[in-house]
Scaffold this active site. Structure first.
Site, PDB file in Angstrom:
ATOM      1  N   GLY A   1       4.784   1.557   9.516  1.00 56.97           N
ATOM      2  CA  GLY A   1       5.090   2.973   9.706  1.00 56.97           C
ATOM      3  C   GLY A   1       3.848   3.741  10.109  1.00 56.97           C
ATOM      4  O   GLY A   1       3.902   4.636  10.970  1.00 56.97           O
TER       5      GLY A   1
ATOM      6  N   ARG B   1       5.090  -4.385  -0.963  1.00 52.65           N
ATOM      7  CA  ARG B   1       4.585  -3.931  -2.266  1.00 52.65           C
ATOM      8  C   ARG B   1       5.495  -4.302  -3.445  1.00 52.65           C
ATOM      9  O   ARG B   1       5.008  -4.800  -4.457  1.00 52.65           O
ATOM     10  CB  ARG B   1       4.243  -2.440  -2.225  1.00 52.65           C
ATOM     11  CG  ARG B   1       3.082  -2.169  -1.265  1.00 52.65           C
ATOM     12  CD  ARG B   1       2.409  -0.843  -1.490  1.00 52.65           C
ATOM     13  NE  ARG B   1       1.704  -0.422  -0.293  1.00 52.65           N
ATOM     14  CZ  ARG B   1       0.507  -0.848   0.075  1.00 52.65           C
ATOM     15  NH1 ARG B   1      -0.158  -1.705  -0.665  1.00 52.65           N
ATOM     16  NH2 ARG B   1      -0.052  -0.419   1.182  1.00 52.65           N
TER      17      ARG B   1
ATOM     18  N   SER C   1       3.103  14.201   3.817  1.00 51.03           N
ATOM     19  CA  SER C   1       2.926  12.937   4.528  1.00 51.03           C
ATOM     20  C   SER C   1       1.628  12.925   5.319  1.00 51.03           C
ATOM     21  O   SER C   1       1.442  13.709   6.250  1.00 51.03           O
ATOM     22  CB  SER C   1       4.102  12.702   5.479  1.00 51.03           C
ATOM     23  OG  SER C   1       3.783  11.656   6.378  1.00 51.03           O
TER      24      SER C   1
ATOM     25  N   ASP D   1       2.044   4.832  -2.728  1.00 55.12           N
ATOM     26  CA  ASP D   1       2.322   3.394  -2.528  1.00 55.12           C
ATOM     27  C   ASP D   1       2.249   2.591  -3.822  1.00 55.12           C
ATOM     28  O   ASP D   1       2.536   1.387  -3.828  1.00 55.12           O
ATOM     29  CB  ASP D   1       1.328   2.810  -1.519  1.00 55.12           C
ATOM     30  CG  ASP D   1       1.544   3.387  -0.126  1.00 55.12           C
ATOM     31  OD1 ASP D   1       2.688   3.799   0.172  1.00 55.12           O
ATOM     32  OD2 ASP D   1       0.574   3.432   0.649  1.00 55.12           O
TER      33      ASP D   1
ATOM     34  N   GLN E   1       0.850  10.606   7.223  1.00 56.21           N
ATOM     35  CA  GLN E   1       1.153  10.068   8.557  1.00 56.21           C
ATOM     36  C   GLN E   1       1.523  11.194   9.519  1.00 56.21           C
ATOM     37  O   GLN E   1       1.081  11.203  10.669  1.00 56.21           O
ATOM     38  CB  GLN E   1       2.280   9.041   8.466  1.00 56.21           C
ATOM     39  CG  GLN E   1       1.858   7.797   7.702  1.00 56.21           C
ATOM     40  CD  GLN E   1       2.972   6.778   7.546  1.00 56.21           C
ATOM     41  OE1 GLN E   1       4.109   7.029   7.956  1.00 56.21           O
ATOM     42  NE2 GLN E   1       2.670   5.652   6.939  1.00 56.21           N
TER      43      GLN E   1
ATOM     44  N   ARG F   1      13.483   3.275   9.712  1.00 53.66           N
ATOM     45  CA  ARG F   1      12.730   4.384   9.096  1.00 53.66           C
ATOM     46  C   ARG F   1      12.739   5.646   9.969  1.00 53.66           C
ATOM     47  O   ARG F   1      12.760   5.565  11.196  1.00 53.66           O
ATOM     48  CB  ARG F   1      11.289   3.934   8.806  1.00 53.66           C
ATOM     49  CG  ARG F   1      11.282   2.800   7.798  1.00 53.66           C
ATOM     50  CD  ARG F   1       9.893   2.345   7.458  1.00 53.66           C
ATOM     51  NE  ARG F   1       9.153   3.355   6.728  1.00 53.66           N
ATOM     52  CZ  ARG F   1       7.873   3.227   6.386  1.00 53.66           C
ATOM     53  NH1 ARG F   1       7.206   2.140   6.736  1.00 53.66           N
ATOM     54  NH2 ARG F   1       7.261   4.164   5.716  1.00 53.66           N
TER      55      ARG F   1
ATOM     56  N   ARG G   1      -6.921   3.644  11.308  1.00 51.36           N
ATOM     57  CA  ARG G   1      -7.616   4.805  11.891  1.00 51.36           C
ATOM     58  C   ARG G   1      -8.914   4.385  12.565  1.00 51.36           C
ATOM     59  O   ARG G   1      -9.308   4.968  13.591  1.00 51.36           O
ATOM     60  CB  ARG G   1      -7.875   5.838  10.797  1.00 51.36           C
ATOM     61  CG  ARG G   1      -6.571   6.531  10.346  1.00 51.36           C
ATOM     62  CD  ARG G   1      -6.724   7.107   8.952  1.00 51.36           C
ATOM     63  NE  ARG G   1      -5.612   7.957   8.560  1.00 51.36           N
ATOM     64  CZ  ARG G   1      -4.459   7.524   8.024  1.00 51.36           C
ATOM     65  NH1 ARG G   1      -4.249   6.228   7.848  1.00 51.36           N
ATOM     66  NH2 ARG G   1      -3.517   8.386   7.661  1.00 51.36           N
TER      67      ARG G   1
ATOM     68  N   LYS H   1      -5.894  -0.471   4.308  1.00 52.09           N
ATOM     69  CA  LYS H   1      -4.952  -0.484   5.441  1.00 52.09           C
ATOM     70  C   LYS H   1      -5.005   0.842   6.213  1.00 52.09           C
ATOM     71  O   LYS H   1      -5.105   0.849   7.438  1.00 52.09           O
ATOM     72  CB  LYS H   1      -3.533  -0.771   4.909  1.00 52.09           C
ATOM     73  CG  LYS H   1      -2.471  -0.849   5.989  1.00 52.09           C
ATOM     74  CD  LYS H   1      -1.304  -1.717   5.550  1.00 52.09           C
ATOM     75  CE  LYS H   1      -0.425  -1.080   4.499  1.00 52.09           C
ATOM     76  NZ  LYS H   1       0.357   0.072   5.005  1.00 52.09           N
TER      77      LYS H   1
ATOM     78  N   ARG I   1      12.422   1.948  -1.940  1.00 51.70           N
ATOM     79  CA  ARG I   1      11.670   1.429  -3.090  1.00 51.70           C
ATOM     80  C   ARG I   1      12.197   1.944  -4.424  1.00 51.70           C
ATOM     81  O   ARG I   1      12.052   1.267  -5.441  1.00 51.70           O
ATOM     82  CB  ARG I   1      10.182   1.774  -2.959  1.00 51.70           C
ATOM     83  CG  ARG I   1       9.501   0.915  -1.940  1.00 51.70           C
ATOM     84  CD  ARG I   1       8.004   1.140  -1.893  1.00 51.70           C
ATOM     85  NE  ARG I   1       7.436   0.279  -0.865  1.00 51.70           N
ATOM     86  CZ  ARG I   1       6.242   0.457  -0.313  1.00 51.70           C
ATOM     87  NH1 ARG I   1       5.482   1.464  -0.691  1.00 51.70           N
ATOM     88  NH2 ARG I   1       5.806  -0.382   0.606  1.00 51.70           N
TER      89      ARG I   1
HETATM   90  C1  S3P Z   1      -0.205   6.291   4.895  1.00 52.53           C
HETATM   91  C2  S3P Z   1       0.492   7.335   4.346  1.00 52.53           C
HETATM   92  C3  S3P Z   1       1.610   7.155   3.404  1.00 52.53           C
HETATM   93  C4  S3P Z   1       1.635   5.748   2.822  1.00 52.53           C
HETATM   94  C5  S3P Z   1       1.408   4.694   3.851  1.00 52.53           C
HETATM   95  C6  S3P Z   1       0.066   4.891   4.526  1.00 52.53           C
HETATM   96  C7  S3P Z   1      -1.280   6.569   5.855  1.00 52.53           C
HETATM   97  O1  S3P Z   1       2.827   7.369   4.087  1.00 52.53           O
HETATM   98  O2  S3P Z   1       2.860   5.514   2.158  1.00 52.53           O
HETATM   99  O3  S3P Z   1       1.424   3.401   3.270  1.00 52.53           O
HETATM  100  O4  S3P Z   1      -2.072   5.650   6.156  1.00 52.53           O
HETATM  101  O5  S3P Z   1      -1.361   7.713   6.316  1.00 52.53           O
HETATM  102  P1  S3P Z   1       3.469   8.849   4.261  1.00 52.53           P
HETATM  103  O6  S3P Z   1       2.598   9.609   5.175  1.00 52.53           O
HETATM  104  O7  S3P Z   1       4.817   8.595   4.881  1.00 52.53           O
HETATM  105  O8  S3P Z   1       3.566   9.409   2.883  1.00 52.53           O
END
Ligand code: S3P
Length: 461
Positions: free
Chosen positions: A110, A411, A183, A336, A185, A138, A42, A37, A367
């Site tokens: 997210g 999940r 993070s 995750d 993200q 969120r 990306r 995913k 979670r």
């Molecule tokens: C992800 C980063 C994680 C993960 C999410 C995918 C990503 O989140 O939980 O399912 O693809 O960068 P966080 O950056 O909030 O930890």
């Protein structure tokens, strides 16, 4: 042919599919799980910023990623699916994103929302973003904060939540940003904003997180340098305004999806399965390291590199597991995977303590609470102590017999279906639709190995 990128607005399809997982016999066979995913999001985003046409194979066709595909189209890239399942993306070049003419709906994702905010922040365009009920609760402030420093303007709901409006910086400013939370993200949002920023944009990571963005930028011809200090801190530096060129790529299978089949096989005596073509990036496989510590028989075979990522086939044989202590430092490498690890811990002999799980409270659902509530209703003593989760394993004998509320979270939904495969009594979930966000075909794949997951008899569809 229907276009997979044309999606209904999230939260409007009102379909609920209750599922029940019955106790099953040994699992046998070789499977492939859908594409990763994180890498799929990306791949679509960076191919959209590259000049020329990129072909992507193995893309995850789950709802989250299809929403990113739709978003990139709305921003001007040409994104099409071919009859053989490959995807083609004709990119617009860095700086070339167009202003979307309507609200962009990221569904449950997210990653989609936060990475897109980064992309838009580096372009002088305005976009309006929303998502489903889970995504709208969120926190987005963690991404907004560095993007404001780059020069973006953001108007969001209280607490920085969606829906929000973002106007990217006309003249983005390079920043050096120290991540206040581990993070990927947030790191990725800053790096993606940095792509259209002159000079060097850098992120300091006190705890290393998944590095797919860095690898993918390099794959398309950009420059990202990483310096690691003795203490394990990383300084990730991107040189802005590179010329990215189209570069075909193959997305490996998602280790976070493989995790469900792997744990099911470990728990069902006599099982032996192989999950082929799984990404084994060191920053993603904390779960497998932990399971091996617990006594799991898991081997990585046929290790190779594909599309800039390490890949292997995973062979898993049923094993008696014992409880372990999982340190907080490992959390970013398996963030995750706690729902399914907690199920494994419920079946292990002895106590498992998982430390430092505060971030689980702001995932697709809370979670930490969902795991504890669900395990207790399946007859496993479970406790939350601050940010730690403590599971008292029942050495293979878990009563089950519960119905789990999935709360728009894929999940825990899959984790509790795995629980039902190995428990004494079936385990049901109130809604299986949510599984499509990351793992379309989950029930069929598990059933092909010997699982018994089916619509709940008599439940309203
Ligand atoms: C992800 C980063 C994680 C993960 C999410 C995918 C990503 O989140 O939980 O399912 O693809 O960068 P966080 O950056 O909030 O930890």
């Amino acid at each position: 042919m229907t276009d997979p990128v044309v999606l209904p607005p999230s939260g409007h399809s009102a379909t609920v599919s209750p599922l029940t997982s019955q106790p099953a016999g040994p699992l046998k066979g070789r499977i492939r799980v859908p594409g990763d995913k994180s890498i799929s999001h990306r791949a679509l985003m960076l191919a959209s910023l590259a000049i020329g046409e990129t072909r992507i194979t193995g893309l995850l066709e789950g709802d989250d990623v299809l929403r990113t595909a739709a978003a990139m189209r709305a921003l001007g890239a040409r994104v099409t699916r071919e009859a053989d399942g490959g995807w083609r993306v004709a990119g617009v070049g860095i700086g070339g994103l167009a202003e979307p003419s309507d609200v962009i709906d990221l569904g449950n994702s997210g990653t989609g929302a936060r990475l897109l905010m980064g992309l838009i922040a580096g372009h002088g365009i305005t976009a309006f973003l929303t998502g489903d009920a889970s995504l709208r609760r969120r926190p987005m402030g963690r991404v907004a904060e560095p993007l404001l420093r780059i020069g973006a303007r953001i108007v969001a709901r209280e607490g920085g939540r969606l829906p929000l409006a973002i106007t990217g910086a006309g003249e983005p400013v390079p920043i050096q940003y120290r991540l206040p939370v581990a993070s990927a993200q947030v790191k990725s949002a800053v790096l993606l904003a940095g792509l259209n920023t002159p000079g060097a944009t850098s992120v300091i990571e006190p705890q290393p997180t998944r590095d797919h963005t860095e690898r993918m930028i390099r794959h398309f011809g950009g420059t990202v340098d990483v310096e690691e200090s003795a203490g394990g801190e990383k300084l990730v530096t991107l040189i802005g305004q590179p010329e990215l060129g189209a570069a075909d790529l193959t997305v490996p299978g998602d280790p976070s999806s493989a995790a469900f089949a792997a744990v099911a096989a470990l728990l069902l005596p006599g099982s032996e399965i192989t999950v082929e073509n799984i990404g084994i990036n060191r920053l993603r496989i904390g779960l497998f390291d932990t399971l091996i510590e617990m006594g799991a028989d898991i081997t990585f075979e046929n290790e190779r590199v594909a599309g800039g990522e390490p890949v292997a086939d995973l062979r898993i044989r049923a094993s008696r597991l014992k409880g372990v202590e999982v340190p907080a430092e490992r959390a970013p490498r398996m963030i995750d995977e706690y729902p399914i690890l907690a199920i494994a811990a419920g079946f292990a002999a002895g106590k498992t303590v998982m430390r430092g799980l505060g971030e689980l409270r702001v995932k697709e659902s809370d979670r930490l609470a969902a795991i504890a509530r669900g395990l207790k209703s399946c007859g496993v003593d479970t406790e939350i102590d601050g940010d730690d989760l403590i599971v008292l394993g029942r050495d293979g004998d878990v009563p089950g017999g519960a119905t789990i509320a999935t709360d728009l979270d894929h999940r825990p939904a899959m984790a509790f279906l795995v629980c039902g495969m190995a428990a004494r009594q079936p385990v049901a979930i109130d809604d299986g639709e949510t599984i499509n966000t990351s793992f379309p075909g989950f029930a069929a794949l598990m059933n092909g190995l010997g699982g018994r997951i089916a619509p709940t008899p008599g439940a309203a569809a």
